[in-house]
Write an enzyme that holds these catalytic residues in place. Structure first.
Site, mmCIF file in Angstrom:
data_model
loop_
_atom_site.group_PDB
_atom_site.id
_atom_site.type_symbol
_atom_site.label_atom_id
_atom_site.label_comp_id
_atom_site.label_asym_id
_atom_site.label_seq_id
_atom_site.Cartn_x
_atom_site.Cartn_y
_atom_site.Cartn_z
ATOM 1 N N GLU A 1 0.804 -1.216 0.000
ATOM 2 C CA GLU A 1 0.000 0.000 0.000
ATOM 3 C C GLU A 1 0.843 1.275 0.000
ATOM 4 O O GLU A 1 0.768 2.092 0.917
ATOM 5 C CB GLU A 1 -0.970 -0.023 1.189
ATOM 6 N N GLU B 1 -4.218 -10.493 0.101
ATOM 7 C CA GLU B 1 -5.030 -10.427 1.319
ATOM 8 C C GLU B 1 -6.467 -10.743 0.928
ATOM 9 O O GLU B 1 -6.956 -10.266 -0.088
ATOM 10 C CB GLU B 1 -4.978 -9.034 1.954
HETATM 11 C C1 GAL Z 1 -5.055 -3.980 4.088
HETATM 12 C C2 GAL Z 1 -3.641 -3.759 4.545
HETATM 13 C C3 GAL Z 1 -3.335 -4.503 5.793
HETATM 14 C C4 GAL Z 1 -4.417 -4.278 6.799
HETATM 15 C C5 GAL Z 1 -5.725 -4.708 6.232
HETATM 16 C C6 GAL Z 1 -6.885 -4.464 7.153
HETATM 17 O O1 GAL Z 1 -5.463 -2.995 3.227
HETATM 18 O O2 GAL Z 1 -2.724 -4.128 3.573
HETATM 19 O O3 GAL Z 1 -2.101 -4.060 6.294
HETATM 20 O O4 GAL Z 1 -4.495 -2.933 7.101
HETATM 21 O O5 GAL Z 1 -5.996 -3.966 5.086
HETATM 22 O O6 GAL Z 1 -6.777 -5.044 8.384
#
Ligand code: GAL
Length: 952
Positions: free
Chosen positions: A411, A490
């Site tokens: 990010e 993620e």
């Molecule tokens: C993503 C980010 C993570 C964490 C997650 C939400 O966007 O890469 O580091 O913030 O969201 O828990």
């Protein structure tokens, strides 16, 4: 102090090299150091002098974060997700910049001092530091989770020395470290003096590959003397010739499933370095990501380094146990979000077996709200820092077979500095692809990666020829992205109760080979152990430490709670990704081996109702059909268990399970025992149940909102109802579901039966639910729930509540268990006989919320201590659906008011909820809402129960 705001990464640090195990003299400087904290960076620098008197200072251990010591005397941890906890004024930071001065006497042994050179190594300091040896300044460095070495030969001597370090909490580097985690300053990893003998080995890289059963080593050794490579198990002993590969003959390959390692040494006359080699070849062929020629599916976790007492200070035993736990839950991959972990973690990953995405220490997320204006990722002033970070990342860990992908960071928008990092990695290591999710258009990365796309979008990515545009891409860029392997860096935000829909993502992986699975966000809650003013311990999250800005409990989004307890979500994950698929087909079971490269000879197959099931070893990708010959009227459960203990689980550990449903007999007619009075009423309302005070049923439509229910994520699956600005929980509260009132409409007695009708509604609302309750003297009750028209959106539950004496403190049941389950998280649940105490029935989520629902209960016995008091048998509704139950010490309204478990009020009542239905869980805290098929619409439902005394 200008250096604090200097975007350049360091002054005087040596080029990066591998973290090596060597027999050269070394001295750990871990242990107590003298410590002084100042509120600004302006304290005099005289403390670096040898003669300085630090008698008035405190002791602080190294490694440690100072904010986790001193009981607040050294400040407190700060949690933010995207927000910078200081003004966005790059590269400057506030004058209020907590600064820790460290001093330590070091007695340097003669063999170390006698080396040609001595380097002082720091494995992790947050966020920037300046070092002196015996009063001589040796340099500065930033890059908190990266290693830095300084040549201290000219300043160090045998015998007494003084090492002094000044650490600033904030620096220019902090702009590059905006990861979603605690800000934890200090020297938090090891500090070591390392001797560099004349004729020693400066660096080693033993690149390995595996082709057609044979291994190859391509050595790159930096040394001024002849170097010998030895791999005893392969009878290799030969002098290394630069650029010449060593054919080591037949080897067993390394994989996450069979992590075969070979001990190797690299020696000169002066120094020997020890490594463990794993032979594997990583490649991208078309849209396939392959290791040793076979497609990899990531069943991964995003892993932060976090510990409730130590913060990011590494504890090897705890980390090993954590990784073993991952293996036990069928996790096969780790993304080191969002920085390199302690170097030993990679040794553990090599040894236990994980596919690792090793990520650089980089995130500038706080610039997003400025439209990425001023983002360092595209600013030449920061280029050197970006390149330095990725070089330190790759060089330190390049020898690990577990690392199959390099990741540039997280990010950080996009820009030329990221592209430059990628170019550097490609030039340095052609053997591993480059990942960075923020490169939406795929200009400089090798894989297509996204976070939190809904199931539908993920499927479109996996589908050829789709005309659906991809996020941030022109059609041409989208077409290019579709030529690459895809992974979810993620997905499935595991905050609180959830996530739902893991199985939907997993199903896609088996249908679309371009999809390579992904990494759940995230492995652990980051709670920090603290206590209330009156001494009650709890796990703190954002806001619990007096932060000026913070992001609350968004840091509690793990599959494992802060105290190491696996959540039901992790059990669900284990079931969803299990490496065997067992399909019942008539009298047979068909077993598919979904593993990457291991056959099933490490497993035994066991029928829970009887003996072992003879299953021949199934090759990876293979399948066998076995007759099971079981009574169709009985539940048949088959487990695949480890035939022998491994490094991560005992013999008998269950790897995969499947259950064949029984053809269930209808509930037998009531046996009315003479003299038993199931119900006693006053004024038409229940006052005693089976002889004990009780009230109910009372309609309950509310559940204490889960973090996903409270979620505002805009990634909504259910587009016809997308309200990015309103959470489900807000909709429920506005509709008054948490404050329903009742008006008794009628009470009728006829013969043995009592019939009541209630109208249930909230203040200032014309919407209502009619609830008709019919009691029969045989001990049965039927509840008809009929909503008026016009209710908006979804409901959290449709159920009823009974208030029971507080000593009703346990349950045994026949139904789905043992863990809680919800409509979109049911794969771990099996039908069986279970028992639990009332406290065991709830999960202690960091922020109290809905918990404890056991679906599809057939019969439920309520217990007080060892006494079985009362049994409820459920009768399916006309569509064959059975209710679930929850037994809790608190109402949903009480739970919803508590921000931490210790805030739940003392309880003297046990509440039994019988739910005709529950809403799904989804992942909307950061991701898609509940899939429409698992969303609970207001609708008419029937609950039928029969009460009988004692046990079932
Ligand atoms: C993503 C980010 C993570 C964490 C997650 C939400 O966007 O890469 O580091 O913030 O969201 O828990």
């Amino acid at each position: 102090m200008a250096y604090i705001a200097d975007p350049r990464p360091h002054h005087g640090a040596l080029p990066a090299r591998s973290w090596l195990r060597s027999n050269a003299p070394a001295l750990s400087l871990n242990g107590p150091w003298r410590f002084r904290l100042s509120p600004t960076a302006t304290a005099p620098e005289d403390f670096a002098a040898e003669a300085f008197d630090d008698a008035g200072w405190d002791d602080l251990p190294v490694p440690a974060h100072w904010v986790l010591h001193g009981d607040g005397a050294y400040g407190r941890p700060i949690y933010t997700n995207v927000q910078y906890p200081f003004p966005i004024d790059p590269p400057h930071v506030p004058d209020e910049n907590p600064t820790g001065d460290y001093r330590r006497q070091v007695d340097v042994p003669a063999d170390l001092a006698g080396c040609e050179r001595v380097v002082l190594r720091f494995d992790g300091v947050e966020s920037m530091f300046r070092v002196w040896v015996n009063g001589d300044e040796v340099g500065t460095a930033s890059g908190s989770r990266l290693a830095h070495e300084f040549d201290v030969t000219g300043s160090l001597r045998a015998g007494a020395n003084v090492v002094a370090v000044r650490v600033h909490q904030w620096s220019a580097g902090s702009y590059l470290e905006d990861q979603d985690q605690w800000w934890l300053p200090g020297i938090f990893r090891d500090v070591t003096l390392i001797g560099r003998p004349a004729g020693g080995i400066e660096d080693v890289w033993l690149r390995t590959s595996y082709t057609d059963g044979r291994g190859l080593v391509l050595p790159e050794v930096t040394a001024d003397a002849p170097v010998t490579l030895r791999i005893p198990a392969l009878n290799i002993e030969q002098v290394v010739v630069a650029g010449e590969p060593v054919d080591v003959g037949e080897v067993a390959p390394w994989s996450a499933e069979e992590p075969m390692l070979y001990d190797a040494t690299v020696s000169t006359a002066a120094e020997t370095v020890t490594l463990r080699l794993g032979f594997r070849t990583v490649e991208i062929r078309g849209d396939q990501f392959l290791v040793n020629g076979r497609r990899v599916v990531f069943h991964g976790m995003n892993r932060h380094e976090t510990h409730p007492e130590r913060g990011r200070v590494f504890d090897e035993e705890h980390a090993r146990e954590d990784l073993a736990r991952m293996k036990r839950f069928n996790v096969n991959a780790i993304r080191t979000s969002h920085y390199p972990p302690h170097p030993r973690l990679l040794d553990l990953a090599d040894e236990l077996g994980f596919w690792v995405i090793l990520e650089c220490d980089l995130e500038t997320h706080g610039f997003e709200k400025l439209g990425w204006h001023g983002n360092p990722s595209d600013d030449p002033a920061w280029r050197e820092a970006y390149l330095d970070r990725v070089e330190r990342t790759v060089e330190r860990d390049k020898n690990h077979p577990s690392i199959v992908i390099w990741s540039l960071g997280n990010e950080s928008g996009t820009g030329a500095n990221l592209a430059a990092m990628s170019a550097w990695v490609h030039a340095r290591d052609a053997g591993r692809p480059v990942h960075y999710e923020g490169d939406y258009t795929g200009d400089y990365t090798d894989l297509y990666s996204r976070m939190y796309p809904p199931v539908t979008e993920t499927e479109q990515i996996g589908t050829d020829g789709s005309r659906t545009p991809l996020l941030g891409c022109t059609p041409a860029q989208g077409a290019r992205q579709r030529t690459k392997p895809f992974l979810l860096c993620e997905y499935a935000h595991a905050m609180g109760n959830g996530p739902g829909a893991l199985d939907q993502y997993e199903d896609l992986v088996h249908r679309h080979p371009r999809l390579h699975g992904g990494f759940v966000w995230e492995w652990r809650d980051h709670g920090i152990r603290t206590s209330t003013p009156d001494g009650r311990p709890f796990y703190g999250y954002g806001g619990d430490f007096g932060e000026v800005v913070h992001d609350g409990n968004f840091v509690m989004d793990g599959m494992v709670l802060s105290d190491d307890v696996p959540t039901p979500g992790l059990h669900e994950f284990k079931a969803v990704v299990q490496p065997l698929r067992l399909t019942f087909d008539g009298a047979d079971v068909v077993i598919d081996n979904l593993r990457h490269s291991a056959d099933t000879s490490d497993l035994r197959f066991v029928r829970r109702d009887s003996s072992a099931l003879a299953v021949p070893p199934i090759p990876p990708g293979g399948s066998v059909r076995v007759a099971v010959d079981a009574d169709p009227a009985a539940w048949l459960t088959i487990d695949a268990v480890l035939a022998a203990a491994t490094a991560w689980a005992p013999e008998g550990h269950v790897v995969a399970t499947a259950q064949r449903p029984a053809s269930e007999a209808p509930v037998a007619p009531a046996r009315v025992s003479s003299g038993w009075r199931p119900f006693e009423f006053e004024n038409g309302s229940l006052v005693r149940l089976a002889g004990r005070p009780a009230t109910g049923p009372r309609l309950e439509l509310f559940r204490a909102p889960t973090d996903n229910d409270e979620g505002l994520s805009d990634r909504i699956e259910d587009s016809d109802e997308s309200r990015p600005d309103v959470s489900s929980a807000d909709v429920w509260r506005r509709a008054g579901l948490d404050r329903l009132t009742t008006r008794r409409v009628s009470v009728e007695r006829s013969g043995d039966a009592l019939r009541t009708v209630d109208r249930v509604a909230a203040a200032d609302s014309a919407l209502s639910v009619l609830m008709e309750t019919i009691w029969s003297a045989d001990g049965s009750v039927r509840v008809e729930i009929l909503p008026s028209s016009g209710w908006p959106t979804v409901w959290p539950r449709i159920g009823v509540r009974f208030d029971l004496p507080g000593d009703v403190d346990g349950a045994s049941w026949f139904g789905l268990g043992p863990h809680e389950s919800y409509p979109d998280s049911m794969r771990a649940a099996q039908v069986g006989h279970y028992r639990a105490t009332i406290d065991e029935l709830s999960v202690a989520y960091a922020r109290p919320q809905e918990t404890g629902h056991r679906s599809q209960v057939r019969s439920l016995t309520l217990t007080s201590g060892d006494d079985a008091w009362l049994t409820l048998t459920t009768i399916p509704d006309t569509r064959g659906r059975r209710p679930g139950f929850t037994l809790s010490r608190h109402t949903p309204q009480q739970i919803a008011r508590a921000a931490h478990p210790h805030e739940l009020p003392p309880s003297t009542t046990s509440y039994l909820f019988i739910d005709a239905a529950q809403h799904g869980l989804g992942s909307r805290a950061c991701g898609p809402d509940v899939w429409p098929g698992f969303a609970l619409r207001p609708e008419a439902r029937t609950i039928r129960l029969r009460f009988s005394p004692g046990a079932a």
